[in-house]
Design a protein around this motif. Structure first.
Motif, PDB file in Angstrom:
ATOM      1  N   LYS A 127       0.831  -1.204   0.000  1.00  0.00           N
ATOM      2  CA  LYS A 127       0.000   0.000   0.000  1.00  0.00           C
ATOM      3  C   LYS A 127       0.865   1.253   0.000  1.00  0.00           C
ATOM      4  O   LYS A 127       0.564   2.236  -0.691  1.00  0.00           O
ATOM      5  N   ALA A 128       1.976   1.210   0.750  1.00  0.00           N
ATOM      6  CA  ALA A 128       2.873   2.362   0.805  1.00  0.00           C
ATOM      7  C   ALA A 128       3.470   2.661  -0.555  1.00  0.00           C
ATOM      8  O   ALA A 128       3.575   3.817  -0.970  1.00  0.00           O
ATOM      9  N   VAL A 129       3.864   1.616  -1.262  1.00  0.00           N
ATOM     10  CA  VAL A 129       4.432   1.799  -2.605  1.00  0.00           C
ATOM     11  C   VAL A 129       3.395   2.406  -3.542  1.00  0.00           C
ATOM     12  O   VAL A 129       3.688   3.317  -4.330  1.00  0.00           O
ATOM     13  N   ALA A 130       2.157   1.909  -3.465  1.00  0.00           N
ATOM     14  CA  ALA A 130       1.095   2.436  -4.328  1.00  0.00           C
ATOM     15  C   ALA A 130       0.830   3.907  -4.034  1.00  0.00           C
ATOM     16  O   ALA A 130       0.646   4.724  -4.944  1.00  0.00           O
ATOM     17  N   LEU A 131       0.811   4.260  -2.745  1.00  0.00           N
ATOM     18  CA  LEU A 131       0.580   5.653  -2.361  1.00  0.00           C
ATOM     19  C   LEU A 131       1.686   6.562  -2.865  1.00  0.00           C
ATOM     20  O   LEU A 131       1.437   7.635  -3.401  1.00  0.00           O
ATOM     21  N   GLU A 132       2.926   6.129  -2.667  1.00  0.00           N
ATOM     22  CA  GLU A 132       4.057   6.950  -3.091  1.00  0.00           C
ATOM     23  C   GLU A 132       4.042   7.148  -4.602  1.00  0.00           C
ATOM     24  O   GLU A 132       4.333   8.236  -5.106  1.00  0.00           O
ATOM     25  N   ALA A 133       3.685   6.106  -5.347  1.00  0.00           N
ATOM     26  CA  ALA A 133       3.598   6.236  -6.805  1.00  0.00           C
ATOM     27  C   ALA A 133       2.512   7.242  -7.194  1.00  0.00           C
ATOM     28  O   ALA A 133       2.702   8.057  -8.106  1.00  0.00           O
ATOM     29  N   MET A 134       1.361   7.194  -6.512  1.00  0.00           N
ATOM     30  CA  MET A 134       0.282   8.141  -6.786  1.00  0.00           C
ATOM     31  C   MET A 134       0.745   9.572  -6.546  1.00  0.00           C
ATOM     32  O   MET A 134       0.545  10.461  -7.385  1.00  0.00           O
ATOM     33  N   LEU A 135       1.369   9.797  -5.395  1.00  0.00           N
ATOM     34  CA  LEU A 135       1.811  11.144  -5.052  1.00  0.00           C
ATOM     35  C   LEU A 135       2.851  11.647  -6.035  1.00  0.00           C
ATOM     36  O   LEU A 135       2.842  12.818  -6.423  1.00  0.00           O
ATOM     37  N   SER A 136       3.751  10.764  -6.439  1.00  0.00           N
ATOM     38  CA  SER A 136       4.783  11.168  -7.397  1.00  0.00           C
ATOM     39  C   SER A 136       4.158  11.599  -8.719  1.00  0.00           C
ATOM     40  O   SER A 136       4.590  12.583  -9.331  1.00  0.00           O
TER      41      SER A 136
END
Length: 715
Positions: A127-136
């Motif tokens: 989930k953290a990876v998905a969130l960071e990708a979204m924010l980027s």
């Protein structure tokens, strides 16, 4: 929510008028307009979530998966209104907190937090990876418009507001979404689907959100000189459905007029004009040098840019002055720069002065990045959209380099590791090959982005492993404390044979520890181990000629077997425990004379702990302690520990139950573990500081424009 779909401030905002009263009316107008768009996005999200989950259930290959997706559909339908309500409440709280005098008062949860999280660590990491990708993706696509909105809020509030503190920024919008989703009882696959839908139906329209907010603020006279970035889609909100339906089609980035944006900046650059001029008495009317000739002079200087570790600073404006003087002497005329060219030179020079002083850029990289000044200046002379287009390959390359370098720490004896060498190759290619064809920047950006993406993937894998290891270590630490508690509860204040006390603390404690880790405290093996310990302690106080003592002799074989079985489960061999059983036999056979040494237990037993507990007490409202407690997951810090090299690391997790702050290196390896108190003391001593991970070019441009505005106001 009213039936007409309009957003009304929730109860808390109404109950606390004081912060809202301190907000300018236009900020509240921005809030209400944004709230309407966000509410519409959430409605579209839930309308499509039902269809998406139904399709997933229809395609499910197992009955279990089929049931999971149908239960998720049911859960979303039941909790939809509460979800939307909590999201909007969080939005209004964030805006209300803007009216507070202090910073960091927002009642929000971290975007990526492992503390108290449900599910496995692998799920949370995913989930953290998905969130960071979204924010980027949002920062990359709409970073310029967001930065302008934050700058306008800062102007109105009279203090700096970073993008991650902006209530309409992607970081806080994701926090509102996660906070609202806490009530959903869905598994990780459904959570990831919901995150993707949130990006598709809410975050993908961030350009509309920022464009309308900026236009509203510009209309009221807030920083009108910074041209607001319009939406990427000319059709506005009416094109939302069409946009979502065709989201897989790559949209060209909007590029505002470069000359218009630069003209707005020129108004502030008046204050520094005249800093590049020939040191020659003018006998005739000064003659401007053509832009084409200026580019040739810059290409000449580009071949003489000093090495990064050169002792003398390379002052580009001073070097140009000397060249203009030589040209003037040779021609017999005072040659000066065109006004626009001088403004570009001054602006780029000021940007690199900011970079030189920026603490987020490691000192080892500042000289290296400074060598990009002439190539970037040549691009700015040719293409003014460098200052207005967030997707310009030149500024993206600078941002990518700065982002990769930010987490760099000196790697021991070799000050230049492979990251430094890779960036040095990029810089050297530009110095050697760039004349006027800016396509080389796009080529280098593509190559360097592949390199950094590969680095991030490796780092994420190691960071995930680090987190799992930390979770297991803290679980073991909690079990140790629990074992120490149960032993102390049974032994403190008692008078026991010394050999027996030593056995309990050194041997049976390990049996209890392994039992609770393997089976848990509700298990039969744990209860058996406790009962065996209780019987052993009870047996030490019995006299042979008493009824209880005679009963002990009957129970002794069972007790001995339980002790041997427990020790065997903890891998104690019979030879290592032989002395204990001989002493135990002597105590039971000859109670009055079988024990040589008896001790009163006064000191509590403590397992050797990996966690340091020595800490100066700080008041709960200590400002440095509050700062430490407000650190967010993903924050980079710089720490100087004694004579060790400066350490740069990222907060990857706040681990319960002790709220231990775990930091990792750029490569995802654990390098630091601190409590909030320890971090606060480091802040107090000035040995720790947080690093700004915002886009370097955007931060530099905002700072330079702010300084120029102050300079002009002072005149």
């Amino acid at each position: 929510m009213h039936n007409d779909g309009k957003v009304v401030p929730f109860n808390r905002a109404q109950a606390t008028p004081s912060p809202l009263a301190r907000l300018p009316v236009v900020v509240l107008q921005v809030r209400d307009k944004a709230a309407q768009q966000l509410q519409q996005g959430l409605q579209e999200l839930f309308d499509n979530a039902d269809d998406t989950l139904f399709e997933m259930a229809d395609k499910a290959r197992s009955t279990v998966d089929h049931h999971i997706f149908f239960e998720a559909m049911r859960d979303l339908r039941l909790k939809r209104k509460n979800f939307e309500r909590v999201f909007m409440e969080q939005l209004f709280v964030a805006f209300a907190d803007l009216g507070l005098a202090g910073r960091g008062d927002m009642h929000l949860v971290p975007v990526v937090s492992y503390e108290g999280a449900s599910g496995t660590s692998a799920d949370e990491a995913e989930k953290a990876v998905a969130l960071e990708a979204m924010l980027s993706r949002v920062r990359h696509r709409d970073g310029l418009a967001l930065g302008q909105l934050s700058a306008r809020f800062s102007e109105l509030l009279g203090r700096r507001l970073d993008d991650h503190e902006n209530p309409l920024g992607p970081a806080l919008l994701c926090e509102f979404f996660l906070q609202a989703g806490r009530s959903l009882g869905v598994e990780i696959r459904v959570k990831l689907i919901m995150l993707k839908l949130f990006e598709k139906y809410v975050l993908s329209d961030a350009d509309l959100l920022y464009a309308e907010a900026n236009q509203l603020l510009v209309a009221t006279g807030v920083l009108p000189e910074i041209k607001a970035v319009p939406s990427r889609r000319s059709g506005g909100p009416a094109t939302r459905e069409q946009h979502h339906a065709n989201q897989s089609i790559t949209e060209p980035p909007f590029e505002p007029s470069g000359q218009e944006a630069f003209s707005a900046l020129q108004k502030w650059l008046v204050a520094v004009r005249g800093s590049v001029a020939p040191t020659l008495e003018a006998s005739t009317e000064p003659q401007p040098i053509a832009t084409r000739d200026l580019l040739r002079l810059l290409s000449h200087l580009q071949q003489y840019v000093p090495e990064p570790d050169a002792e003398d600073d390379f002052d580009l404006r001073n070097q140009l002055e000397q060249l203009l003087t030589r040209v003037s002497v040779k021609s017999g005329r005072s040659r000066v720069l065109e006004e626009a060219d001088e403004d570009v030179i001054n602006l780029v020079a000021l940007l690199f002065e900011f970079i030189r002083d920026d603490p987020s850029v490691p000192d080892a990289f500042k000289g290296l990045i400074a060598r990009l000044q002439i190539p970037m200046l040549k691009v700015a002379v040719l293409d003014k959209s460098l200052f207005s287009c967030a997707n310009h390959p030149v500024r993206r390359l600078l941002n990518e380099i700065a982002n990769a370098a930010m987490g760099w720490s000196p790697p021991g004896d070799n000050p230049h590791d492979y990251l430094y060498l890779r960036i040095e190759q990029v810089v050297q290619r530009l110095l050697n090959e760039f004349v006027e064809d800016t396509a080389i920047f796009s080529q280098l950006l593509a190559q360097f982005s592949v390199f950094t993406a590969d680095e991030r993937r490796r780092s994420e894998l190691l960071e995930r492993h680090t987190h799992e290891t930390e979770q297991e270590r803290l679980r073991t630490e909690a079990a140790r404390q629990r074992v120490a508690q149960v032993i102390n509860r049974r032994t403190m204040g008692k008078i026991l044979p010394q050999f027996l006390l030593h056995f309990l603390q050194q041997a049976w404690s390990q049996v209890l520890l392994l039992t609770t880790l393997k089976h848990g405290e509700q298990s039969l093996p744990w209860q058996t181990a406790l009962r065996t310990m209780d019987e052993l302690i009870w047996s030490a106080g019995l006299q042979e000629d008493t009824e209880a003592g005679r009963r002990l002799l009957e129970q002794l074989p069972g007790l001995l077997k339980a002790l041997r079985d427990g020790l065997a489960s903890a891998a104690f061999d019979s030879f290592s425990t032989r002395e204990f059983f001989l002493q135990l036999q002597a105590m039971h056979v000859q109670p009055s004379g079988g024990v040589d040494v008896m001790v009163e237990v006064r000191e509590p037993f403590v397992f050797n702990s990996d966690l340091s507990t020595s800490l100066e007490p700080l008041a709960h409202d200590d400002p440095d302690l509050l700062t430490a407690q407000q650190l967010r997951i993903g924050t980079w810090i710089e720490l100087q520990q004694n004579d060790a090299p400066i350490l740069r690391c990222k907060l990857t997790a706040i681990m319960a139950p002790a709220n231990t702050y775990v930091f990792v290196s750029r490569m995802g390896l654990k390098v630091l573990e601190q409590t909030a108190g320890q971090l606060a003391l480091a802040l107090k001593r000035g040995t720790l500081r947080t690093l700004d991970d915002g886009l370097l070019f955007e931060r530099a441009l905002a700072a330079v424009v702010g300084n120029l505005r102050q300079l002009n106001r002072g005149k």
